[in-house]
Motif scaffolding. Structure first.
Motif, PDB file in Angstrom:
ATOM      1  N   LEU A  79       0.807  -1.217   0.000  1.00 23.41           N
ATOM      2  CA  LEU A  79       0.000   0.000   0.000  1.00 23.41           C
ATOM      3  C   LEU A  79       0.847   1.278   0.000  1.00 23.41           C
ATOM      4  O   LEU A  79       0.524   2.216  -0.741  1.00 23.41           O
ATOM      5  N   PRO A  80       1.927   1.372   0.800  1.00 25.63           N
ATOM      6  CA  PRO A  80       2.708   2.620   0.753  1.00 25.63           C
ATOM      7  C   PRO A  80       3.306   2.907  -0.634  1.00 25.63           C
ATOM      8  O   PRO A  80       3.346   4.053  -1.063  1.00 25.63           O
ATOM      9  N   ALA A  81       3.749   1.886  -1.322  1.00 25.80           N
ATOM     10  CA  ALA A  81       4.332   2.078  -2.659  1.00 25.80           C
ATOM     11  C   ALA A  81       3.271   2.072  -3.749  1.00 25.80           C
ATOM     12  O   ALA A  81       3.576   2.299  -4.923  1.00 25.80           O
ATOM     13  N   ARG A  82       2.043   1.777  -3.375  1.00 21.77           N
ATOM     14  CA  ARG A  82       0.923   1.704  -4.321  1.00 21.77           C
ATOM     15  C   ARG A  82       1.199   0.710  -5.453  1.00 21.77           C
ATOM     16  O   ARG A  82       0.934   0.969  -6.620  1.00 21.77           O
ATOM     17  N   LYS A  83       1.738  -0.438  -5.049  1.00 15.94           N
ATOM     18  CA  LYS A  83       1.985  -1.522  -5.995  1.00 15.94           C
ATOM     19  C   LYS A  83       1.329  -2.772  -5.428  1.00 15.94           C
ATOM     20  O   LYS A  83       1.393  -3.030  -4.236  1.00 15.94           O
ATOM     21  N   PHE A  84       0.749  -3.547  -6.312  1.00 17.10           N
ATOM     22  CA  PHE A  84       0.091  -4.775  -5.910  1.00 17.10           C
ATOM     23  C   PHE A  84       0.691  -5.905  -6.729  1.00 17.10           C
ATOM     24  O   PHE A  84       0.460  -5.988  -7.934  1.00 17.10           O
ATOM     25  N   HIS A  85       1.502  -6.726  -6.085  1.00 20.68           N
ATOM     26  CA  HIS A  85       2.207  -7.811  -6.753  1.00 20.68           C
ATOM     27  C   HIS A  85       1.397  -9.090  -6.597  1.00 20.68           C
ATOM     28  O   HIS A  85       1.170  -9.548  -5.483  1.00 20.68           O
ATOM     29  N   ILE A  86       0.987  -9.633  -7.715  1.00 21.09           N
ATOM     30  CA  ILE A  86       0.207 -10.872  -7.710  1.00 21.09           C
ATOM     31  C   ILE A  86       0.834 -11.820  -8.727  1.00 21.09           C
ATOM     32  O   ILE A  86       0.688 -11.623  -9.938  1.00 21.09           O
ATOM     33  N   LEU A  87       1.568 -12.813  -8.236  1.00 23.52           N
ATOM     34  CA  LEU A  87       2.175 -13.856  -9.059  1.00 23.52           C
ATOM     35  C   LEU A  87       2.933 -13.302 -10.266  1.00 23.52           C
ATOM     36  O   LEU A  87       2.685 -13.663 -11.404  1.00 23.52           O
ATOM     37  N   GLY A  88       3.844 -12.402 -10.022  1.00 20.17           N
ATOM     38  CA  GLY A  88       4.678 -11.890 -11.101  1.00 20.17           C
ATOM     39  C   GLY A  88       4.107 -10.691 -11.824  1.00 20.17           C
ATOM     40  O   GLY A  88       4.811 -10.033 -12.576  1.00 20.17           O
ATOM     41  N   LEU A  89       2.839 -10.395 -11.628  1.00 16.65           N
ATOM     42  CA  LEU A  89       2.230  -9.212 -12.230  1.00 16.65           C
ATOM     43  C   LEU A  89       2.226  -8.089 -11.209  1.00 16.65           C
ATOM     44  O   LEU A  89       2.000  -8.319 -10.027  1.00 16.65           O
ATOM     45  N   THR A  90       2.469  -6.875 -11.666  1.00 21.49           N
ATOM     46  CA  THR A  90       2.401  -5.713 -10.788  1.00 21.49           C
ATOM     47  C   THR A  90       1.267  -4.827 -11.264  1.00 21.49           C
ATOM     48  O   THR A  90       1.221  -4.424 -12.428  1.00 21.49           O
ATOM     49  N   PHE A  91       0.336  -4.572 -10.357  1.00 15.75           N
ATOM     50  CA  PHE A  91      -0.792  -3.701 -10.666  1.00 15.75           C
ATOM     51  C   PHE A  91      -0.559  -2.362  -9.992  1.00 15.75           C
ATOM     52  O   PHE A  91      -0.128  -2.286  -8.847  1.00 15.75           O
ATOM     53  N   TRP A  92      -0.885  -1.298 -10.712  1.00 13.04           N
ATOM     54  CA  TRP A  92      -0.767   0.062 -10.211  1.00 13.04           C
ATOM     55  C   TRP A  92      -2.168   0.607  -9.982  1.00 13.04           C
ATOM     56  O   TRP A  92      -3.151   0.045 -10.473  1.00 13.04           O
ATOM     57  N   PRO A  93      -2.297   1.726  -9.281  1.00 15.16           N
ATOM     58  CA  PRO A  93      -3.639   2.277  -9.026  1.00 15.16           C
ATOM     59  C   PRO A  93      -4.455   2.520 -10.294  1.00 15.16           C
ATOM     60  O   PRO A  93      -5.675   2.345 -10.284  1.00 15.16           O
ATOM     61  N   GLN A  94      -3.815   2.893 -11.391  1.00 16.06           N
ATOM     62  CA  GLN A  94      -4.563   3.144 -12.617  1.00 16.06           C
ATOM     63  C   GLN A  94      -5.129   1.856 -13.232  1.00 16.06           C
ATOM     64  O   GLN A  94      -5.959   1.907 -14.131  1.00 16.06           O
ATOM     65  N   ASP A  95      -4.694   0.694 -12.724  1.00 14.61           N
ATOM     66  CA  ASP A  95      -5.215  -0.581 -13.218  1.00 14.61           C
ATOM     67  C   ASP A  95      -6.495  -0.998 -12.490  1.00 14.61           C
ATOM     68  O   ASP A  95      -7.091  -2.021 -12.833  1.00 14.61           O
ATOM     69  N   PHE A  96      -6.922  -0.229 -11.499  1.00 13.57           N
ATOM     70  CA  PHE A  96      -8.051  -0.656 -10.693  1.00 13.57           C
ATOM     71  C   PHE A  96      -9.396  -0.687 -11.408  1.00 13.57           C
ATOM     72  O   PHE A  96     -10.237  -1.506 -11.058  1.00 13.57           O
ATOM     73  N   PRO A  97      -9.665   0.158 -12.395  1.00 18.47           N
ATOM     74  CA  PRO A  97     -10.929  -0.040 -13.126  1.00 18.47           C
ATOM     75  C   PRO A  97     -11.012  -1.442 -13.754  1.00 18.47           C
ATOM     76  O   PRO A  97     -12.052  -2.092 -13.699  1.00 18.47           O
ATOM     77  N   MET A  98      -9.887  -1.912 -14.321  1.00 18.27           N
ATOM     78  CA  MET A  98      -9.873  -3.259 -14.892  1.00 18.27           C
ATOM     79  C   MET A  98     -10.050  -4.309 -13.785  1.00 18.27           C
ATOM     80  O   MET A  98     -10.817  -5.256 -13.927  1.00 18.27           O
ATOM     81  N   LEU A  99      -9.354  -4.109 -12.671  1.00 14.95           N
ATOM     82  CA  LEU A  99      -9.461  -5.044 -11.554  1.00 14.95           C
ATOM     83  C   LEU A  99     -10.877  -5.042 -10.987  1.00 14.95           C
ATOM     84  O   LEU A  99     -11.425  -6.097 -10.685  1.00 14.95           O
ATOM     85  N   ALA A 100     -11.476  -3.860 -10.857  1.00 14.91           N
ATOM     86  CA  ALA A 100     -12.850  -3.769 -10.357  1.00 14.91           C
ATOM     87  C   ALA A 100     -13.807  -4.513 -11.291  1.00 14.91           C
ATOM     88  O   ALA A 100     -14.696  -5.234 -10.833  1.00 14.91           O
ATOM     89  N   PHE A 101     -13.621  -4.359 -12.590  1.00  9.86           N
ATOM     90  CA  PHE A 101     -14.454  -5.060 -13.559  1.00  9.86           C
ATOM     91  C   PHE A 101     -14.306  -6.574 -13.386  1.00  9.86           C
ATOM     92  O   PHE A 101     -15.300  -7.305 -13.380  1.00  9.86           O
ATOM     93  N   MET A 102     -13.069  -7.034 -13.224  1.00  9.54           N
ATOM     94  CA  MET A 102     -12.842  -8.470 -13.039  1.00  9.54           C
ATOM     95  C   MET A 102     -13.483  -8.966 -11.743  1.00  9.54           C
ATOM     96  O   MET A 102     -14.061 -10.054 -11.706  1.00  9.54           O
ATOM     97  N   LEU A 103     -13.400  -8.175 -10.679  1.00  8.83           N
ATOM     98  CA  LEU A 103     -14.007  -8.576  -9.408  1.00  8.83           C
ATOM     99  C   LEU A 103     -15.532  -8.585  -9.492  1.00  8.83           C
ATOM    100  O   LEU A 103     -16.177  -9.448  -8.881  1.00  8.83           O
ATOM    101  N   ILE A 104     -16.102  -7.643 -10.233  1.00  7.61           N
ATOM    102  CA  ILE A 104     -17.559  -7.639 -10.418  1.00  7.61           C
ATOM    103  C   ILE A 104     -17.996  -8.890 -11.171  1.00  7.61           C
ATOM    104  O   ILE A 104     -18.974  -9.541 -10.808  1.00  7.61           O
ATOM    105  N   ILE A 105     -17.258  -9.239 -12.227  1.00 10.52           N
ATOM    106  CA  ILE A 105     -17.561 -10.466 -12.974  1.00 10.52           C
ATOM    107  C   ILE A 105     -17.440 -11.680 -12.054  1.00 10.52           C
ATOM    108  O   ILE A 105     -18.285 -12.578 -12.062  1.00 10.52           O
TER     109      ILE A 105
END
Length: 176
Positions: A23-49
């Motif tokens: 959270l402090p670095a605003r990076k989300f590491h998930i199995l080799g992928l790094t998500f940034w805050p600007q990726d959250f609309p895509m992540l939100a869409f995936m979570l809604i699905i």
């Protein structure tokens, strides 16, 4: 499912923790992928699905979810197994609860609640390990030098697991 939950923060992927929500670095590491805050609309869409998928599956096969894969069911089963191993069958537990306090009764109760708190601690510790590097968190907790928020959340999730799975059990499913 539970084993994966407990082991994922300990796993390494590309020389770092497999799942780490930094959270402090605003990076989300998930199995080799790094998500940034600007990726959250895509992540939100995936979570809604995923949520709609869960709703659809539980509509048609709800007992499979509740009976076998729901975390509340898994933790409750673990807590009930520990209770049976420490205090015995249901009839033995009823007799034990009615019996006057003795060293044997005290020992059984301490073993049961101690094992429940241990499972609760492992749950809370693992959950906090998703947000704090877990290999640093354990020594920090042992030496009492951990971040106060990490300690607070570990205690919170330890007690929440202890109360939900140990005391409330099916009431959680019924009323929540």
């Amino acid at each position: 499912l539970l084993l994966g939950y407990l082991l994922l923060p300990w796993a390494n992927w590309d020389n770092r923790q497999a799942i780490l929500f930094d959270l402090p670095a605003r990076k989300f590491h998930i199995l080799g992928l790094t998500f940034w805050p600007q990726d959250f609309p895509m992540l939100a869409f995936m979570l809604i699905i995923a949520a709609f998928g869960l709703f659809a599956v539980t509509t048609f096969a709800g007992r499979i979810w509740c009976g076998y894969t729901c975390p509340q069911t898994v933790w409750t089963s673990i807590f009930m197994w520990l209770e049976q191993k420490t205090e015995g069958s249901r009839n033995q537990r009823i007799k034990l609860d009615k019996a006057p306090w003795s060293l044997e009764k005290l020992t059984k109760k301490v073993l049961k609640h101690g094992s429940w708190l241990f499972v609760g601690f492992m749950t809370g510790f693992t959950f906090v390990g998703y947000f704090t590097p877990i290999r640093e968190l354990l020594p920090d907790l042992v030496t009492l030098s951990a971040n106060q928020w990490a300690v607070l959340w570990t205690i919170f999730f330890t007690l929440a697991t202890y109360i939900n799975a140990g005391w409330m059990r099916e009431q959680v499913c019924k009323y929540m």
